[in-house]
Every structure is written in C-alpha cells, then in structure tokens.
Design a protein around this motif. Sequence first.
Motif: not given
Length: 503
Positions: A90-110
């Motif tokens: 039942x032990x989980x691996x720790x969460x890690x922060x992710x970044x996201x690309x939308x149409x090859x642009x980093x997502x920085x807006x809603x």
Amino acid sequence: MSSSDEMSIDPTQDDDGIIIDKQQTKIRVSFLLSPSIRHNRHQLELPSEPMAVPSNIRKRGLSAIVNHLLDRGDKDDDNDDSASDDDEDNERLPSIPFDFLLNDKLLRLPLDSAARNLGLSTEHALELHYFPARLPPKKEGQSEQLPDWIMVMEYNNGRLWSGGADGVIRTFEQEGEELKSGCVISAHTGPIKCVSSLTDATSGLTYVATGSMDQTLVTHAYNSKKGELSLHAVYSGGHGNSISSVALAAGGSGAGDGNQIMASGDWDGGLAIWNVPGSSSSNSSNDNVGGDANGRKSSKKRKDNNSNSTSSSIEGTIQEVQPIQSVRAHSSNISGLAWGYNSTSSSSLPSTLLTGSWDHGLKVYDVSRMDCILALNGSRVVTSLSRCSNSDVVATGSPDCTVRLWDMRTNGEGGSGSQIADKTLRQSHKSWVSAIQWSPTDPFVLATTSHDGTLKVWDIRSSLPLHTVKATANKGDKSLCLAFGDGFIYSGGSDCVVKKFAL
C-alpha cells in the motif's frame, strides 16, 4: 476507450487552493509522456485515452491529476485507517511535480486560455505532453572571499576555471560544502575578460585560453596528474585592443598532437583565428620546437609565474603564435564567439564561426575563407552569446534586460537565419544581462545572470523563466558570469565569491 467512456477528473481545488465548481466547463485532454523521457518510461507512462478536466485548470492541478493516475503521493493518514502499518504493497512512491507542453509551448496559463491563445480547438481532445519539472536551483556551497571580482568562468572535465579582475586564473573543486581553490596563477596585468578551455584527448592536458584588458591573449596547460598549471603559448599580432571573447575548438589543421584551434575577438571588432601548439610544446620529455608554417615560433623566454601562484611550471618551450587569419569583423566590441554546430572534424579546421557584437550585429563566418556568409542586425547591443548544444541557434543577452534567440543556420551559401519568431524571452531581469549559457545536456534550457544580482534558469518553450535565485551576497552586487557543471550551475560576480547551485 470510447468518448462515452471517457474518464472525468474533478480536483476539488485549483492551484491557489480555491474550490472548483464541479458544474464548470470541462476540456478533454490526452496525457502523453514526453519523448525526451528515455529512462524508466514504464514508471511514468499513462494511457492516452482522453479524459475531462476543468477548463481553467493550471499546471499544478494537472500535475496532481497525473500523480493521482500514477498512484504517487504520500498517504493521507486520516483516510488510511484500514491500511496495515506493515503492508508494503500500500506504500506509494512520492509525488513529483510535472510540466506540460501544449502545442510545444510550456503551459503557464489556465488550460482554456492557453488553448485560445494558440488558436486550438477544444472540440477535440487536447494533447498534453508531460515530463518531470525542473526543480529550482539549490545552493550547495561557495568559495572563500577572493581578492577581486570574478569576471568569467568555465567548467571543463570536472573542474571550474575562473578569471578575475586581478588577472588571476583559479581552479575550484568541491570539498564538503565549500569550493576549494586549487591552482592559482597570475596570467595578466589587467582584468580577464574571457576564458575558454579544452582537454586534449591525446595528451590529457587541458588548455585554458584567456584574454584580458591588458591586450594579451595566452593559453595555459594544465596537467591533472601532477596538478600543475603553466604558461603554454602567447598569441601576438592579431589584436591591438582589449581581448573580449575567445573560443577553443578541436580540429585545427597542423595544430599539433591534439589539433586545437582558437578564435578571439577584441574591443575594436577585430577577429583572429589561431592554431594552438600541441602538447609537445608543454611536455618535458620533448625537445624544444622551432618555428613552423602554421604561425608558430619558439620563444626561449619563459613567463615568470606570480610569486603568489600555487601552481608549478610545466617544463618546455613557450610558443609565440601568430594568427592564421585576422579581419575586422564588426565595428565594435565582439562580445561573444561560438564555433558552429557539427563544423569540426579531427583533420580539418572548423567550418563556421558565430559572432555577436556591441554593434547590434550577429554574423556567421566561413573560417576557411574568412568570409561573412550570414549577417543579422538586431536592435540592441549584444552583451553575451551562447550556442545551443545541438544546433546553430544562439541566445544573446542585452542591456535592455532581455534574452533573444537567433537562428544562425545557413544553407551553405549564405542567407537564411533570423531572429526566431516569438522567441524573445520576457524582460524578467531588472538590469544588464551580463552572461548567458546554454545547458550542455538539454537543448531547451539555458541560464542567465545579470547586474541585478540574480541567476535565472529558462526553458525556451516559455517566455517566462523557470526559476530565479539570488546569486550575490549583498544588495547592489552584480552577477557577472556563470557556468554549467555536471548537475550544477556556478556563478560569480562583484561579491568576489563563487557559488554552486544544484540543479
């Protein structure tokens, strides 16, 4: 999974902890693991079937969804009463922060705002490429207080090289939480304005080129086995002004054992190309080498090392080298040099050289003919220049606090090249951008320092910096230089301290 079977994820809070209305508009997305993730993909890969998420969700909310789907994150003790303390399944691996690309642009807006700005239709599922986010640089050590400003630095083969306003070259290595100074040698009578280093695979020696406001250009040879640094060659006849930029490369024709070549630029816009003498001129087991047809002549005089130097002298003849080529490439200070990507081989000269200047211009030179095959004109002074690790795209800094990207690729006959559309990084710095360097391992990441005393890490797929850290000790101190190491960034400036940040 069909559209009727889509998953719907409704996080209860957005990035700022505000409760999300579960009746709000949804957008369908498909999570795709970035192709740049090559190791342990099975641990991070998700099914690509579309799922519905709140339309105004931001990066942190999406990261929480991905961690949830990967079953990562710390357990909530309040909701885990039924779990056995010794139930390791039942032990989980720790969460890690992710970044996201939308149409090859980093997502920085809603998400909905980003899709609208990019002209994307939300009638179909949006493809979001995700990858672990780069963490903020963390300070891990610093050097003792040095006698003068740290003007330039470069990392090579596990060692940091720095040049000071006192004309001294220093090496630094990690010892505990401190950076300890190794070799120290007085190389110039004026401030060192540029440094470049290269390790000769044949001899194992590291050559360190430095140029100074005293109008001298020299190379020193470092023997790692003996821990010795000594003057190797003096370069004369190519410049009549302060040396402001220098770049070493392998592949010089007839340049000695390792075939090194060097380019240098001066305050008046002069550009010179040099063959660097091989290791035989720095090896005590070899006889003195006389003059030759490659612009070298022997010198029986040895420069006397400063009495404060902690390095020893490598026996051998110091060469006095004349330039292969010398032209006036710009009308003002050449502030940055970089050899073209894939332009070198072991048996011939590098084919192209990229230059940036205070005259607002950037140029590509054909080294064999010393002809300019591409010239781009900017609107601001170029204070610093760095080339991407896998292309002839360069980043430049300017006094207007802005970082700009330029495509210096040519079709072989000149032409092409441009300032890349939408690739002017926002004026995030508050003062003159003093140094810029591209990551040697990630073609999307670069770092900058500024007279505002900060160090910033950028991903060129966003106009905003990823992270900003204070790089100087006191308010008003200037950050003047930086260097990427093996998983670290080093910085130095007017506070006279070298700092090390873990990436």
